[in-house]
Design a protein around this motif. Structure first.
Motif, PDB file in Angstrom:
ATOM      1  N   MET A   1     -26.123 -55.478 -16.004  1.00  0.00           N
ATOM      2  CA  MET A   1     -24.681 -55.343 -15.944  1.00  0.00           C
ATOM      3  C   MET A   1     -24.357 -54.111 -15.104  1.00  0.00           C
ATOM      4  SD  MET A   1     -22.037 -55.128 -19.152  1.00  0.00           S
ATOM      5  CE  MET A   1     -22.586 -56.553 -20.020  1.00  0.00           C
ATOM      6  N   SER A   2     -23.364 -54.232 -14.210  1.00  0.00           N
ATOM      7  CA  SER A   2     -23.014 -53.109 -13.352  1.00  0.00           C
ATOM      8  C   SER A   2     -22.287 -52.037 -14.163  1.00  0.00           C
ATOM      9  CB  SER A   2     -22.143 -53.586 -12.192  1.00  0.00           C
ATOM     10  OG  SER A   2     -20.850 -53.912 -12.680  1.00  0.00           O
ATOM     11  N   LYS A   3     -22.263 -50.863 -13.595  1.00  0.00           N
ATOM     12  CA  LYS A   3     -21.593 -49.746 -14.279  1.00  0.00           C
ATOM     13  C   LYS A   3     -20.108 -50.034 -14.466  1.00  0.00           C
ATOM     14  CE  LYS A   3     -24.534 -45.877 -13.043  1.00  0.00           C
ATOM     15  NZ  LYS A   3     -24.575 -44.548 -12.444  1.00  0.00           N
ATOM     16  N   GLN A   4     -19.504 -50.632 -13.445  1.00  0.00           N
ATOM     17  CA  GLN A   4     -18.065 -50.934 -13.514  1.00  0.00           C
ATOM     18  C   GLN A   4     -17.765 -51.912 -14.644  1.00  0.00           C
ATOM     19  OE1 GLN A   4     -15.673 -49.446 -11.867  1.00  0.00           O
ATOM     20  NE2 GLN A   4     -14.081 -50.677 -12.826  1.00  0.00           N
ATOM     21  N   LYS A   5     -18.577 -52.979 -14.766  1.00  0.00           N
ATOM     22  CA  LYS A   5     -18.363 -53.969 -15.829  1.00  0.00           C
ATOM     23  C   LYS A   5     -18.602 -53.348 -17.201  1.00  0.00           C
ATOM     24  CE  LYS A   5     -19.321 -58.233 -13.345  1.00  0.00           C
ATOM     25  NZ  LYS A   5     -20.171 -59.414 -13.258  1.00  0.00           N
ATOM     26  N   ASN A   6     -19.620 -52.497 -17.288  1.00  0.00           N
ATOM     27  CA  ASN A   6     -19.938 -51.829 -18.543  1.00  0.00           C
ATOM     28  C   ASN A   6     -18.776 -50.930 -18.965  1.00  0.00           C
ATOM     29  OD1 ASN A   6     -21.408 -51.105 -20.771  1.00  0.00           O
ATOM     30  ND2 ASN A   6     -22.788 -49.736 -19.680  1.00  0.00           N
ATOM     31  N   LEU A   7     -18.207 -50.194 -18.009  1.00  0.00           N
ATOM     32  CA  LEU A   7     -17.078 -49.309 -18.292  1.00  0.00           C
ATOM     33  C   LEU A   7     -15.864 -50.122 -18.746  1.00  0.00           C
ATOM     34  CD1 LEU A   7     -15.963 -46.432 -18.246  1.00  0.00           C
ATOM     35  CD2 LEU A   7     -15.368 -46.771 -15.846  1.00  0.00           C
ATOM     36  N   GLU A   8     -15.592 -51.224 -18.066  1.00  0.00           N
ATOM     37  CA  GLU A   8     -14.467 -52.087 -18.440  1.00  0.00           C
ATOM     38  C   GLU A   8     -14.671 -52.664 -19.845  1.00  0.00           C
ATOM     39  OE1 GLU A   8     -13.888 -55.051 -15.413  1.00  0.00           O
ATOM     40  OE2 GLU A   8     -13.653 -53.512 -13.852  1.00  0.00           O
ATOM     41  N   ARG A   9     -15.888 -53.059 -20.154  1.00  0.00           N
ATOM     42  CA  ARG A   9     -16.182 -53.621 -21.473  1.00  0.00           C
ATOM     43  C   ARG A   9     -15.940 -52.585 -22.567  1.00  0.00           C
ATOM     44  NH1 ARG A   9     -20.116 -54.674 -25.227  1.00  0.00           N
ATOM     45  NH2 ARG A   9     -20.348 -56.819 -25.884  1.00  0.00           N
ATOM     46  N   ARG A  10     -16.396 -51.341 -22.320  1.00  0.00           N
ATOM     47  CA  ARG A  10     -16.176 -50.278 -23.323  1.00  0.00           C
ATOM     48  C   ARG A  10     -14.692 -49.999 -23.510  1.00  0.00           C
ATOM     49  NH1 ARG A  10     -20.718 -46.529 -21.178  1.00  0.00           N
ATOM     50  NH2 ARG A  10     -18.917 -45.585 -20.200  1.00  0.00           N
ATOM     51  N   LYS A  11     -13.933 -49.982 -22.418  1.00  0.00           N
ATOM     52  CA  LYS A  11     -12.476 -49.757 -22.528  1.00  0.00           C
ATOM     53  C   LYS A  11     -11.822 -50.867 -23.342  1.00  0.00           C
ATOM     54  CE  LYS A  11     -11.637 -47.043 -18.356  1.00  0.00           C
ATOM     55  NZ  LYS A  11     -10.991 -47.006 -17.041  1.00  0.00           N
ATOM     56  N   SER A  12     -12.257 -52.103 -23.107  1.00  0.00           N
ATOM     57  CA  SER A  12     -11.715 -53.246 -23.828  1.00  0.00           C
ATOM     58  C   SER A  12     -12.028 -53.142 -25.321  1.00  0.00           C
ATOM     59  CB  SER A  12     -12.287 -54.534 -23.253  1.00  0.00           C
ATOM     60  OG  SER A  12     -11.927 -55.631 -24.041  1.00  0.00           O
ATOM     61  N   LEU A  13     -13.277 -52.800 -25.642  1.00  0.00           N
ATOM     62  CA  LEU A  13     -13.660 -52.632 -27.053  1.00  0.00           C
ATOM     63  C   LEU A  13     -12.865 -51.514 -27.701  1.00  0.00           C
ATOM     64  CD1 LEU A  13     -17.553 -53.076 -26.877  1.00  0.00           C
ATOM     65  CD2 LEU A  13     -15.893 -54.611 -27.964  1.00  0.00           C
ATOM     66  N   ARG A  14     -12.677 -50.424 -26.985  1.00  0.00           N
ATOM     67  CA  ARG A  14     -11.915 -49.286 -27.519  1.00  0.00           C
ATOM     68  C   ARG A  14     -10.471 -49.717 -27.804  1.00  0.00           C
ATOM     69  NH1 ARG A  14     -12.344 -43.706 -28.949  1.00  0.00           N
ATOM     70  NH2 ARG A  14     -10.235 -42.929 -28.864  1.00  0.00           N
ATOM     71  N   ALA A  15      -9.862 -50.416 -26.870  1.00  0.00           N
ATOM     72  CA  ALA A  15      -8.478 -50.872 -27.053  1.00  0.00           C
ATOM     73  C   ALA A  15      -8.378 -51.812 -28.253  1.00  0.00           C
ATOM     74  CB  ALA A  15      -7.981 -51.564 -25.778  1.00  0.00           C
ATOM     75  N   HIS A  16      -9.367 -52.687 -28.404  1.00  0.00           N
ATOM     76  CA  HIS A  16      -9.377 -53.623 -29.528  1.00  0.00           C
ATOM     77  C   HIS A  16      -9.521 -52.863 -30.853  1.00  0.00           C
ATOM     78  CE1 HIS A  16      -9.845 -57.433 -31.546  1.00  0.00           C
ATOM     79  NE2 HIS A  16     -11.016 -57.051 -32.065  1.00  0.00           N
TER      80      HIS A  16
END
Length: 185
Positions: A1-16
């Motif tokens: 997984m790219s760094k950008q996708k990983n960062l987006e996934r963490r932001k999404s989890l945090r928002a959830h």
């Protein structure tokens, strides 16, 4: 997984996760606060208990160190530690008395200075053979030498020598030196 996708996934989890917390009722938040407070208090008590255990262990270590120092300093045998250059790194009180010099003045003195001229060659050969890399032995090498005191008087000595190496320092030669003169036995 790219760094950008990983960062987006963490932001999404945090928002959830933040949305889930926002949806908690006041009662749920109070219960959660009480649970977290309890966990912090338990952790604090555990740390205090561990700290007390560490204090007790430190006292035991200090008592053992003090016993070791007493045994080392007041032994009836001279204990001397030489570095790879043949100079004295450490010497106990008995050793300083046997060589007739103040201990502070003996530190960084060449040990061979205190070996009689008749035994210097034998001492050098033994020292070189003991300090040669890769020849560390598990048992002491023993020899007899005529030693010189600061006042140029001599005494017969029996030496047990062993090299000690550690991963973080160069090899050291440890010597137990016993005065074998008739008046010392």
């Amino acid at each position: 997984m790219s760094k950008q996708k990983n960062l987006e996934r963490r932001k999404s989890l945090r928002a959830h996760a933040e949305a889930m917390v926002r949806d908690l009722s006041a009662t749920d938040k109070t219960i959660l606060t009480e649970i977290l407070t309890h966990e912090l208090l338990v952790h604090k008590v555990e740390l205090e208990m561990q700290n007390e255990e560490l204090r007790r262990a430190q006292l035991v270590i200090e008592e053992a160190r003090d016993r070791y120092i007493d045994l080392y300093e007041f032994a009836p045998v001279a204990y001397i530690t030489l570095n790879a250059g043949g100079t004295i790194n450490a010497i106990n009180m008995t050793g300083a008395l046997q060589l007739g010099m103040d201990r502070a003045k003996l530190i960084n003195q060449r040990f061979s200075t205190f070996v009689s001229d008749t035994d210097k060659d034998r001492w050098y050969r033994l020292f070189i053979s003991l300090m040669k890399p890769g020849t560390q032995q598990d048992y002491p090498q023993k020899t007899r030498l005529t030693m010189l005191r600061q006042d140029h008087s001599t005494f017969d000595a029996f030496l047990c020598c062993i090299v000690k190496e550690t991963s973080d320092s160069p090899p050291l030669l440890r010597i137990a030196l016993m005065d074998m003169s008739p008046n010392e036995q």
